[in-house]
Design a protein around this motif. Structure first.
Motif, PDB file in Angstrom:
ATOM      1  N   SER A 194       0.847  -1.192   0.000  1.00 43.86           N
ATOM      2  CA  SER A 194       0.000   0.000   0.000  1.00 43.86           C
ATOM      3  C   SER A 194       0.880   1.239   0.000  1.00 43.86           C
ATOM      4  CB  SER A 194      -0.927   0.008   1.217  1.00 43.86           C
ATOM      5  OG  SER A 194      -0.172  -0.073   2.420  1.00 43.86           O
ATOM      6  N   VAL A 195       0.397   2.304  -0.627  1.00 45.64           N
ATOM      7  CA  VAL A 195       1.185   3.538  -0.729  1.00 45.64           C
ATOM      8  C   VAL A 195       0.334   4.738  -0.338  1.00 45.64           C
ATOM      9  CG1 VAL A 195       2.792   2.681  -2.463  1.00 45.64           C
ATOM     10  CG2 VAL A 195       0.634   3.704  -3.194  1.00 45.64           C
ATOM     11  N   HIS A 196       1.076   5.839  -0.105  1.00 46.70           N
ATOM     12  CA  HIS A 196       0.461   7.107   0.282  1.00 46.70           C
ATOM     13  C   HIS A 196      -0.365   6.920   1.553  1.00 46.70           C
ATOM     14  CE1 HIS A 196       1.173   7.676  -4.218  1.00 46.70           C
ATOM     15  NE2 HIS A 196       2.098   8.392  -3.577  1.00 46.70           N
ATOM     16  N   ASP A 197      -1.645   7.235   1.541  1.00 51.14           N
ATOM     17  CA  ASP A 197      -2.423   7.139   2.778  1.00 51.14           C
ATOM     18  C   ASP A 197      -3.240   5.856   2.874  1.00 51.14           C
ATOM     19  OD1 ASP A 197      -1.516   9.588   3.738  1.00 51.14           O
ATOM     20  OD2 ASP A 197      -3.077  10.697   2.654  1.00 51.14           O
ATOM     21  N   ALA A 198      -3.046   4.918   1.950  1.00 52.47           N
ATOM     22  CA  ALA A 198      -3.762   3.641   2.023  1.00 52.47           C
ATOM     23  C   ALA A 198      -3.024   2.672   2.944  1.00 52.47           C
ATOM     24  CB  ALA A 198      -3.892   3.039   0.625  1.00 52.47           C
ATOM     25  N   VAL A 199      -3.770   1.700   3.488  1.00 50.62           N
ATOM     26  CA  VAL A 199      -3.162   0.649   4.316  1.00 50.62           C
ATOM     27  C   VAL A 199      -3.644  -0.705   3.808  1.00 50.62           C
ATOM     28  CG1 VAL A 199      -2.825   2.046   6.387  1.00 50.62           C
ATOM     29  CG2 VAL A 199      -5.022   0.890   6.022  1.00 50.62           C
ATOM     30  N   MET A 200      -2.802  -1.735   3.991  1.00 53.72           N
ATOM     31  CA  MET A 200      -3.105  -3.066   3.453  1.00 53.72           C
ATOM     32  C   MET A 200      -2.887  -4.136   4.517  1.00 53.72           C
ATOM     33  SD  MET A 200      -1.301  -4.922   0.162  1.00 53.72           S
ATOM     34  CE  MET A 200       0.133  -5.509   1.099  1.00 53.72           C
ATOM     35  N   ALA A 201      -3.656  -5.222   4.403  1.00 54.95           N
ATOM     36  CA  ALA A 201      -3.499  -6.358   5.314  1.00 54.95           C
ATOM     37  C   ALA A 201      -3.808  -7.645   4.556  1.00 54.95           C
ATOM     38  CB  ALA A 201      -4.422  -6.224   6.515  1.00 54.95           C
ATOM     39  N   ARG A 202      -3.231  -8.720   4.988  1.00 48.59           N
ATOM     40  CA  ARG A 202      -3.551 -10.036   4.434  1.00 48.59           C
ATOM     41  C   ARG A 202      -4.849 -10.507   5.077  1.00 48.59           C
ATOM     42  NH1 ARG A 202       0.159 -14.418   2.945  1.00 48.59           N
ATOM     43  NH2 ARG A 202      -1.170 -16.043   2.038  1.00 48.59           N
ATOM     44  N   LEU A 203      -5.814 -10.953   4.267  1.00 47.94           N
ATOM     45  CA  LEU A 203      -7.084 -11.414   4.817  1.00 47.94           C
ATOM     46  C   LEU A 203      -6.865 -12.724   5.554  1.00 47.94           C
ATOM     47  CD1 LEU A 203     -10.220 -10.855   4.849  1.00 47.94           C
ATOM     48  CD2 LEU A 203     -10.355 -12.484   2.956  1.00 47.94           C
ATOM     49  N   PRO A 204      -7.289 -12.809   6.815  1.00 54.41           N
ATOM     50  CA  PRO A 204      -7.114 -14.056   7.568  1.00 54.41           C
ATOM     51  C   PRO A 204      -7.849 -15.223   6.912  1.00 54.41           C
ATOM     52  CG  PRO A 204      -7.631 -12.235   9.041  1.00 54.41           C
ATOM     53  CD  PRO A 204      -7.851 -11.728   7.655  1.00 54.41           C
ATOM     54  N   ALA A 205      -7.355 -16.416   7.119  1.00 52.83           N
ATOM     55  CA  ALA A 205      -7.909 -17.610   6.470  1.00 52.83           C
ATOM     56  C   ALA A 205      -9.332 -17.922   6.923  1.00 52.83           C
ATOM     57  CB  ALA A 205      -7.003 -18.814   6.764  1.00 52.83           C
ATOM     58  N   ASP A 206      -9.731 -17.424   8.105  1.00 53.75           N
ATOM     59  CA  ASP A 206     -11.076 -17.727   8.594  1.00 53.75           C
ATOM     60  C   ASP A 206     -12.133 -16.741   8.065  1.00 53.75           C
ATOM     61  OD1 ASP A 206     -10.149 -15.555  10.001  1.00 53.75           O
ATOM     62  OD2 ASP A 206     -10.901 -16.234  11.958  1.00 53.75           O
ATOM     63  N   GLU A 254     -16.134 -11.896   1.396  1.00 53.13           N
ATOM     64  CA  GLU A 254     -17.366 -11.648   0.655  1.00 53.13           C
ATOM     65  C   GLU A 254     -18.190 -10.522   1.254  1.00 53.13           C
ATOM     66  OE1 GLU A 254     -19.435 -15.322   0.555  1.00 53.13           O
ATOM     67  OE2 GLU A 254     -18.027 -16.310  -0.814  1.00 53.13           O
ATOM     68  N   HIS A 255     -17.844 -10.115   2.474  1.00 54.63           N
ATOM     69  CA  HIS A 255     -18.627  -9.090   3.162  1.00 54.63           C
ATOM     70  C   HIS A 255     -17.736  -7.923   3.577  1.00 54.63           C
ATOM     71  CE1 HIS A 255     -22.031 -11.879   3.436  1.00 54.63           C
ATOM     72  NE2 HIS A 255     -21.134 -12.803   3.779  1.00 54.63           N
ATOM     73  N   PHE A 256     -18.362  -6.777   3.668  1.00 51.66           N
ATOM     74  CA  PHE A 256     -17.674  -5.555   4.086  1.00 51.66           C
ATOM     75  C   PHE A 256     -16.958  -5.754   5.422  1.00 51.66           C
ATOM     76  CE2 PHE A 256     -18.031  -1.722   6.755  1.00 51.66           C
ATOM     77  CZ  PHE A 256     -17.320  -0.800   6.006  1.00 51.66           C
ATOM     78  N   ARG A 257     -17.628  -6.412   6.346  1.00 51.88           N
ATOM     79  CA  ARG A 257     -17.064  -6.571   7.684  1.00 51.88           C
ATOM     80  C   ARG A 257     -15.786  -7.403   7.700  1.00 51.88           C
ATOM     81  NH1 ARG A 257     -21.636  -9.904   7.683  1.00 51.88           N
ATOM     82  NH2 ARG A 257     -21.164 -12.124   7.847  1.00 51.88           N
ATOM     83  N   ASP A 258     -15.611  -8.272   6.689  1.00 53.81           N
ATOM     84  CA  ASP A 258     -14.433  -9.143   6.674  1.00 53.81           C
ATOM     85  C   ASP A 258     -13.143  -8.336   6.651  1.00 53.81           C
ATOM     86  OD1 ASP A 258     -16.026 -11.384   6.718  1.00 53.81           O
ATOM     87  OD2 ASP A 258     -15.963 -11.692   4.548  1.00 53.81           O
ATOM     88  N   CYS A 259     -13.159  -7.211   5.951  1.00 53.26           N
ATOM     89  CA  CYS A 259     -11.977  -6.349   5.904  1.00 53.26           C
ATOM     90  C   CYS A 259     -12.096  -5.154   6.840  1.00 53.26           C
ATOM     91  CB  CYS A 259     -11.749  -5.841   4.477  1.00 53.26           C
ATOM     92  SG  CYS A 259     -11.132  -7.093   3.328  1.00 53.26           S
ATOM     93  N   ALA A 260     -13.330  -4.662   7.021  1.00 56.02           N
ATOM     94  CA  ALA A 260     -13.517  -3.439   7.801  1.00 56.02           C
ATOM     95  C   ALA A 260     -13.200  -3.631   9.275  1.00 56.02           C
ATOM     96  CB  ALA A 260     -14.946  -2.941   7.642  1.00 56.02           C
ATOM     97  N   THR A 261     -13.372  -4.833   9.792  1.00 52.86           N
ATOM     98  CA  THR A 261     -13.176  -5.047  11.233  1.00 52.86           C
ATOM     99  C   THR A 261     -11.747  -5.443  11.591  1.00 52.86           C
ATOM    100  OG1 THR A 261     -13.979  -7.322  10.971  1.00 52.86           O
ATOM    101  CG2 THR A 261     -15.587  -5.661  11.629  1.00 52.86           C
ATOM    102  N   LEU A 262     -10.868  -5.550  10.595  1.00 51.76           N
ATOM    103  CA  LEU A 262      -9.455  -5.777  10.907  1.00 51.76           C
ATOM    104  C   LEU A 262      -8.872  -4.480  11.453  1.00 51.76           C
ATOM    105  CD1 LEU A 262      -8.269  -7.755   7.748  1.00 51.76           C
ATOM    106  CD2 LEU A 262      -9.006  -8.676   9.947  1.00 51.76           C
ATOM    107  N   SER A 263      -7.925  -4.595  12.351  1.00 54.70           N
ATOM    108  CA  SER A 263      -7.301  -3.383  12.893  1.00 54.70           C
ATOM    109  C   SER A 263      -5.790  -3.555  12.997  1.00 54.70           C
ATOM    110  CB  SER A 263      -7.895  -3.035  14.261  1.00 54.70           C
ATOM    111  OG  SER A 263      -7.781  -4.153  15.151  1.00 54.70           O
ATOM    112  N   LYS A 320      -5.746 -13.369  -0.740  1.00 59.00           N
ATOM    113  CA  LYS A 320      -6.636 -12.200  -0.649  1.00 59.00           C
ATOM    114  C   LYS A 320      -6.024 -11.130   0.246  1.00 59.00           C
ATOM    115  CE  LYS A 320     -10.867 -14.909  -1.353  1.00 59.00           C
ATOM    116  NZ  LYS A 320     -12.188 -15.297  -0.814  1.00 59.00           N
ATOM    117  N   LEU A 321      -6.193  -9.886  -0.200  1.00 59.16           N
ATOM    118  CA  LEU A 321      -5.685  -8.736   0.540  1.00 59.16           C
ATOM    119  C   LEU A 321      -6.831  -7.778   0.838  1.00 59.16           C
ATOM    120  CD1 LEU A 321      -2.588  -7.983  -1.725  1.00 59.16           C
ATOM    121  CD2 LEU A 321      -2.579  -9.255   0.439  1.00 59.16           C
TER     122      LEU A 321
END
Length: 217
Positions: free
Chosen positions: A132-144, A148-157, A175-176
């Motif tokens: 990720s660059v500039h003001d974006a942030v990236m994470a590896r999606l956990p295997a569990d 498919e849903h907004f919450r799958d990525c939105a609730t990571l911190s 998946k990222l």
């Protein structure tokens, strides 16, 4: 013995009376049919004058077409609310390129790094990584989580940070999650990896889903 002259007028022969009667009848019929014809013609003229004119043209009908890009493609699972999708599609990113996940452009605003400050993801060149660059942030999606849903990525911190995805981790199915500089939440799934002459990843194809709801963090 001479007879005295008569005071009565001479009688008209019968044949003359018949001829005169037939002539009068013919004149009368001619007058009647003439009147009927004039009446019919007047009626036709009245109808034609009351009807609106009809325009005729030899030119074909013109059909107006337009093409407009709509960032919102289709609702995600649930059809509304948090899972409403802003944009969904595929992008191939080459080494030393950046893309913008907030854009409505068909090519995801791909350009050579470092690119505009609005870009969110870079495929680095010297050491191939996705980061990720500039003001974006990236994470590896956990295997569990399915992504498919907004919450799958939105609730990571804690998972979000500056850790890039290395070349040996780039494989189909990975998946990222990305939170863009405009706070949109996106999930990216690698669908294809092509290597270059150095046997390092050269081009990576990603299936991208960007949700409408912004991240609240």
């Amino acid at each position: 013995m001479t007879s005295a002259p008569s005071d009565q007028p001479p009688r008209t022969p019968t044949w003359q009376i018949v001829v005169a009667f037939m002539g009068a009848s013919a004149a009368l019929l001619t007058a009647v049919w003439g009147g009927v014809a004039l009446f019919y013609q007047a009626g036709r003229s009245s109808v034609d004058s009351s009807a609106p004119p009809v325009a005729h043209s030899d030119q074909p009908a013109q059909v107006s077409t337009s093409s407009t890009f709509h960032p919102t493609v289709s609702p995600g699972p649930g059809g509304s609310g948090a899972d409403s999708i802003r944009r969904q599609g595929s992008v191939t990113i080459a080494r030393d390129d950046v893309i913008d996940l907030d854009t409505g452009r068909a090519d995801w605003a791909a350009e050579e790094a470092p690119g505009a400050t609005a870009t969110d993801l870079e495929f680095t060149d010297a050491v191939p990584t996705l980061v990720s660059v500039h003001d974006a942030v990236m994470a590896r999606l956990p295997a569990d989580r399915t992504g498919e849903h907004f919450r799958d990525c939105a609730t990571l911190s804690a998972e979000y940070g500056g850790t890039p995805l290395r070349a040996d981790q780039m494989r189909p199915g990975v998946k990222l999650c990305v939170i863009t500089d405009q706070k949109h939440v996106a999930v990216l799934q690698i669908t294809d990896v092509r290597s270059g002459a150095d046997r390092e990843p050269e081009r990576v194809t990603l299936a991208v889903t960007v949700w409408s709801r912004p991240h609240s963090g």
